[in-house]
Design a protein around this motif. Sequence first.
Motif, mmCIF file in Angstrom:
data_model
loop_
_atom_site.group_PDB
_atom_site.id
_atom_site.type_symbol
_atom_site.label_atom_id
_atom_site.label_comp_id
_atom_site.label_asym_id
_atom_site.label_seq_id
_atom_site.Cartn_x
_atom_site.Cartn_y
_atom_site.Cartn_z
ATOM 1 N N LEU A 51 0.821 -1.207 0.000
ATOM 2 C CA LEU A 51 0.000 0.000 0.000
ATOM 3 C C LEU A 51 0.858 1.262 0.000
ATOM 4 O O LEU A 51 0.517 2.251 -0.660
ATOM 5 N N LEU A 52 1.966 1.244 0.721
ATOM 6 C CA LEU A 52 2.838 2.422 0.744
ATOM 7 C C LEU A 52 3.508 2.650 -0.610
ATOM 8 O O LEU A 52 3.726 3.791 -1.018
ATOM 9 N N ARG A 53 3.843 1.583 -1.293
ATOM 10 C CA ARG A 53 4.409 1.747 -2.635
ATOM 11 C C ARG A 53 3.393 2.402 -3.571
ATOM 12 O O ARG A 53 3.764 3.120 -4.497
ATOM 13 N N ARG A 54 2.132 2.161 -3.303
ATOM 14 C CA ARG A 54 1.075 2.734 -4.135
ATOM 15 C C ARG A 54 0.783 4.183 -3.748
ATOM 16 O O ARG A 54 0.509 5.026 -4.606
ATOM 17 N N GLY A 68 5.429 7.371 18.996
ATOM 18 C CA GLY A 68 6.646 6.732 19.480
ATOM 19 C C GLY A 68 7.398 5.990 18.398
ATOM 20 O O GLY A 68 8.577 5.676 18.551
ATOM 21 N N VAL A 69 6.729 5.701 17.280
ATOM 22 C CA VAL A 69 7.391 5.046 16.152
ATOM 23 C C VAL A 69 8.224 6.076 15.390
ATOM 24 O O VAL A 69 7.770 7.195 15.151
ATOM 25 N N ASP A 70 9.435 5.718 15.031
ATOM 26 C CA ASP A 70 10.309 6.607 14.271
ATOM 27 C C ASP A 70 9.815 6.643 12.825
ATOM 28 O O ASP A 70 10.112 5.751 12.024
ATOM 29 N N ALA A 71 9.047 7.684 12.482
ATOM 30 C CA ALA A 71 8.436 7.773 11.156
ATOM 31 C C ALA A 71 9.484 7.875 10.054
ATOM 32 O O ALA A 71 9.342 7.275 8.983
ATOM 33 N N GLU A 72 10.546 8.627 10.314
ATOM 34 C CA GLU A 72 11.586 8.800 9.294
ATOM 35 C C GLU A 72 12.258 7.471 8.968
ATOM 36 O O GLU A 72 12.492 7.139 7.804
ATOM 37 N N LEU A 73 12.541 6.695 10.003
ATOM 38 C CA LEU A 73 13.164 5.390 9.795
ATOM 39 C C LEU A 73 12.186 4.423 9.135
ATOM 40 O O LEU A 73 12.563 3.652 8.240
ATOM 41 N N ALA A 74 10.924 4.469 9.547
ATOM 42 C CA ALA A 74 9.923 3.557 8.989
ATOM 43 C C ALA A 74 9.703 3.795 7.501
ATOM 44 O O ALA A 74 9.477 2.865 6.731
ATOM 45 N N LEU A 75 9.783 5.063 7.080
ATOM 46 C CA LEU A 75 9.512 5.409 5.682
ATOM 47 C C LEU A 75 10.766 5.449 4.811
ATOM 48 O O LEU A 75 10.675 5.746 3.619
ATOM 49 N N LYS A 76 11.910 5.158 5.376
ATOM 50 C CA LYS A 76 13.164 5.280 4.638
ATOM 51 C C LYS A 76 13.191 4.462 3.347
ATOM 52 O O LYS A 76 13.672 4.944 2.309
ATOM 53 N N ILE A 83 3.531 11.603 0.979
ATOM 54 C CA ILE A 83 2.403 11.261 1.834
ATOM 55 C C ILE A 83 2.515 11.996 3.172
ATOM 56 O O ILE A 83 3.606 12.189 3.708
ATOM 57 N N GLN A 84 1.398 12.438 3.703
ATOM 58 C CA GLN A 84 1.393 13.104 4.994
ATOM 59 C C GLN A 84 1.445 12.059 6.108
ATOM 60 O O GLN A 84 0.923 10.948 5.961
ATOM 61 N N VAL A 85 2.082 12.428 7.214
ATOM 62 C CA VAL A 85 2.257 11.495 8.333
ATOM 63 C C VAL A 85 1.709 12.125 9.602
ATOM 64 O O VAL A 85 1.998 13.284 9.915
ATOM 65 N N LEU A 86 0.911 11.364 10.317
ATOM 66 C CA LEU A 86 0.348 11.808 11.587
ATOM 67 C C LEU A 86 0.669 10.765 12.645
ATOM 68 O O LEU A 86 0.443 9.573 12.442
ATOM 69 N N GLU A 87 1.221 11.211 13.760
ATOM 70 C CA GLU A 87 1.504 10.314 14.875
ATOM 71 C C GLU A 87 0.526 10.599 16.003
ATOM 72 O O GLU A 87 0.341 11.748 16.396
ATOM 73 N N CYS A 88 -0.097 9.556 16.511
ATOM 74 C CA CYS A 88 -1.034 9.738 17.618
ATOM 75 C C CYS A 88 -1.058 8.483 18.473
ATOM 76 O O CYS A 88 -0.557 7.428 18.082
ATOM 77 N N SER A 89 -1.646 8.604 19.645
ATOM 78 C CA SER A 89 -1.733 7.486 20.577
ATOM 79 C C SER A 89 -3.063 6.773 20.395
ATOM 80 O O SER A 89 -4.121 7.410 20.349
ATOM 81 N N PHE A 90 -3.006 5.461 20.253
ATOM 82 C CA PHE A 90 -4.221 4.670 20.098
ATOM 83 C C PHE A 90 -4.581 4.036 21.439
ATOM 84 O O PHE A 90 -3.854 3.174 21.942
ATOM 85 N N LEU A 91 -5.657 4.480 22.000
ATOM 86 C CA LEU A 91 -6.112 3.915 23.262
ATOM 87 C C LEU A 91 -6.980 2.698 22.972
ATOM 88 O O LEU A 91 -7.944 2.770 22.210
ATOM 89 N N SER A 92 -6.618 1.590 23.546
ATOM 90 C CA SER A 92 -7.393 0.370 23.340
ATOM 91 C C SER A 92 -7.788 -0.207 24.691
ATOM 92 O O SER A 92 -7.129 0.022 25.700
ATOM 93 N N GLY A 93 -8.860 -0.933 24.708
ATOM 94 C CA GLY A 93 -9.294 -1.525 25.963
ATOM 95 C C GLY A 93 -10.689 -2.102 25.842
ATOM 96 O O GLY A 93 -11.275 -2.159 24.760
ATOM 97 N N ILE A 94 -11.228 -2.519 26.968
ATOM 98 C CA ILE A 94 -12.550 -3.114 27.018
ATOM 99 C C ILE A 94 -13.199 -2.720 28.340
ATOM 100 O O ILE A 94 -12.515 -2.565 29.359
ATOM 101 N N LYS A 95 -14.489 -2.519 28.317
ATOM 102 C CA LYS A 95 -15.193 -2.158 29.542
ATOM 103 C C LYS A 95 -15.152 -3.325 30.525
ATOM 104 O O LYS A 95 -15.239 -4.489 30.139
ATOM 105 N N VAL A 96 -15.032 -2.974 31.819
ATOM 106 C CA VAL A 96 -14.866 -3.992 32.849
ATOM 107 C C VAL A 96 -16.020 -4.990 32.848
ATOM 108 O O VAL A 96 -15.821 -6.195 32.998
#
Length: 282
Positions: A51-54, A68-76, A83-96
């Motif tokens: 998908l990134l090649r496309r 926290g992921v090194d975007a520059e290294l990941a896209l090297k 392509i635009q890059v956005l870094e954000c925190s993904f909160l995951s979980g489940i209700k008790v």
Amino acid sequence: EALFGHVELLKEGRLFLFPHLYSKGLLAAWKEPCIVFCPDWNLRHSTAVHLLRRWHADKRNLLVLEQGVDAELALKPFMPVAIQVLECSFLSGIKVRKVNPLLSVLKPKLVLFPEDLKSRCPSKEDAPWSYLYYSKGKTIEIPNTREDFEVGLPTDVAFGLQPRQLDKAIAVARLRAKLHLSKGQYVLVAPKDQSDESNRQLLHWGAVDAGRLLSALQEKGIECAFPADDDDGPAGCERSILITSPGEALVKMAPEKTVIYCDDESTTRLIYDALSSVCNGI
């Protein structure tokens, strides 16, 4: 009520789930623009690479990465990128309140649960699974619930084995290979350049019959006998064979092991050959 919110999206046809990029269903449903969720956060294999090649050269596209992921290294590997890059925190979980219903569906043998949430989600007394509670900075011991596991073997390797029958139900063979874990399955992978192992030392098993070994040694021209104080006692007792020629040696046989005591290499080799002739080995 569904345990996870995405279940409703799947039912409504607003979210699709495919095992890989070239699934027939995906090719039929594919439309752009679209949002694709890929688990390959390092962008080095599987769907994310294709998908990134496309999309990497189009500034209208957006790549969202975990904070926290090194975007520059990941896209090297895809440079130059527009392509635009956005870094954000993904909160995951489940209700008790959904924990116990989920466990009832999954039916685990063991559940690891945060110590600080123990009071908010008490364990069910009649639950068929057991709980272990963990906390930050504390090491806990997790028992192994599996006594054995199945291992896959490539067909060409399996046909090359030369098994020996132990009994009516079990046969054993010897193989030099590495244990790999692939897609949740254990696989034995043998090296392609298998060296000639016809002269390798055999692995033996089973108790040694002292009388048969004595006869095998004498057939090879070795002068030997049972010591004067050695009597044919009950099964399971230790016995010895004293060798006087062509070199001095002593062979001790016990139910759990057989030991050859000898300083002369050629004599040791003769004794070992005689031992191999009366033992099962691979």
